[in-house]
Design an enzyme around this catalytic site. Structure first.
Site, PDB file in Angstrom:
ATOM      1  N   SER A 155       4.353   9.338  25.742  1.00 31.48           N
ATOM      2  CA  SER A 155       5.288   8.385  25.163  1.00 31.48           C
ATOM      3  C   SER A 155       6.650   9.059  25.036  1.00 31.48           C
ATOM      4  CB  SER A 155       4.806   7.942  23.773  1.00 31.48           C
ATOM      5  OG  SER A 155       5.842   7.314  23.025  1.00 31.48           O
ATOM      6  N   TYR A 178       1.282  10.468  15.944  1.00 35.44           N
ATOM      7  CA  TYR A 178       1.522   9.919  17.281  1.00 35.44           C
ATOM      8  C   TYR A 178       2.497  10.811  18.043  1.00 35.44           C
ATOM      9  CZ  TYR A 178       2.337   6.483  20.959  1.00 35.44           C
ATOM     10  OH  TYR A 178       2.425   5.853  22.178  1.00 35.44           O
TER      11      TYR A 178
END
Length: 267
Positions: A155, A178
């Protein structure tokens, strides 16, 4: 040149294969002729969903129930694929715990100063340990098959910090596990690229930007305003890069990060 993108006869495993992006990857790979294996949790019903994905010649995808956070499941996944098809040519290491997935635990968006260790460890397991497990077992299978391509999915938040302002007033937010795990994916990609470089396995990272998925309209507006191309990604925006990375078109690419983020990280 078009032959370089042809995946006819290739066996490609996609973890998280039934999700928003996983299902798009699976269909795109099948459209290029690949025999796709869609692996996902039992609740996602990968067997039934795989039955709806087929190549232009009518060959259907193969669904396998797999929790990538469980070592025995990942070992079983690749044993299943090798027993059925005799080879693995590429792996899309796509499964991940997102904010939406973890919201039911209730504390995933807690302030960092009060962040629960249990949630942090759950994110590590699903987003990083699972990537290690799938890479290890998928790598074994590709070595037996004469080489292949491993695509780890990260990401932009594994490369740059989030703009926390766009989450103000939302029911969701960026969360620390994350970003930390997605940064770890990049490190693992580079390590594996140099480790397997002389063994015919290429390892690269796909780095998506934010993909629109029934988000709050205000959030979409804020995200778009922050992005040079002026919008969030659509899932279809990712498939061209996936085909490139899985196919022979990327035969000289390894250890790299491939961004599909509308320019988010250029700002």
């Amino acid at each position: 040149m078009t032959d370089r993108f042809d995946l006819t006869g290739k066996v490609v495993v996609v973890t998280g294969g039934t999700g928003l992006l996983g299902s798009a990857y699976s269909q795109a790979l099948a459209d290029q002729g690949a025999q796709v294996v869609m692996a996902d949790l039992a609740a996602a019903d990968p067997v039934a969903k795989a039955d709806k994905v087929q190549t232009p010649t009518g060959l259907k995808a193969h669904g396998v129930v797999c929790d990538v956070g469980r070592e025995e499941d990942v070992v079983g996944l690749f044993a299943n694929v090798m027993a059925k098809f005799g080879r693995v040519d590429a792996v899309m290491n796509n499964a991940a715990a997102t904010g939406e997935h973890l919201m039911r635990q209730g504390a995933v968006f807690s302030p960092f100063e009060d962040y629960p260790l249990a949630v942090w460890e759950e994110v590590l397991k699903v987003n990083l340990t699972s990537v290690f497990l799938v890479a290890r077992e998928g790598g074994k299978a590709m070595l037996k098959s004469g080489g292949g391509s491993l695509v780890n999915v990260s990401s932009t938040y594994g490369v740059v910090g989030p703009d926390h302002r766009i989450y103000e007033g939302m029911k969701f937010a960026s969360f620390p596990g994350y970003s930390a795990t997605k940064a770890g994916v990049h490190g693992l990609t580079r390590w594996l690229a140099t480790y397997w470089g002389d063994k015919g396995i290429r390892v690269n990272t796909l780095v998506p930007g934010g993909v629109e998925n029934n988000h709050d309209p205000e959030f979409v507006k804020r995200y778009a305003a922050r992005t040079p191309l002026g919008r969030m990604a659509k899932r279809e925006d990712m498939v061209g890069m996936v085909i490139y990375l899985v196919s022979d078109a990327s035969a000289y690419s390894t250890g790299q990060q491939f961004f599909v983020d509308g320019g988010w990280t250029a700002v």
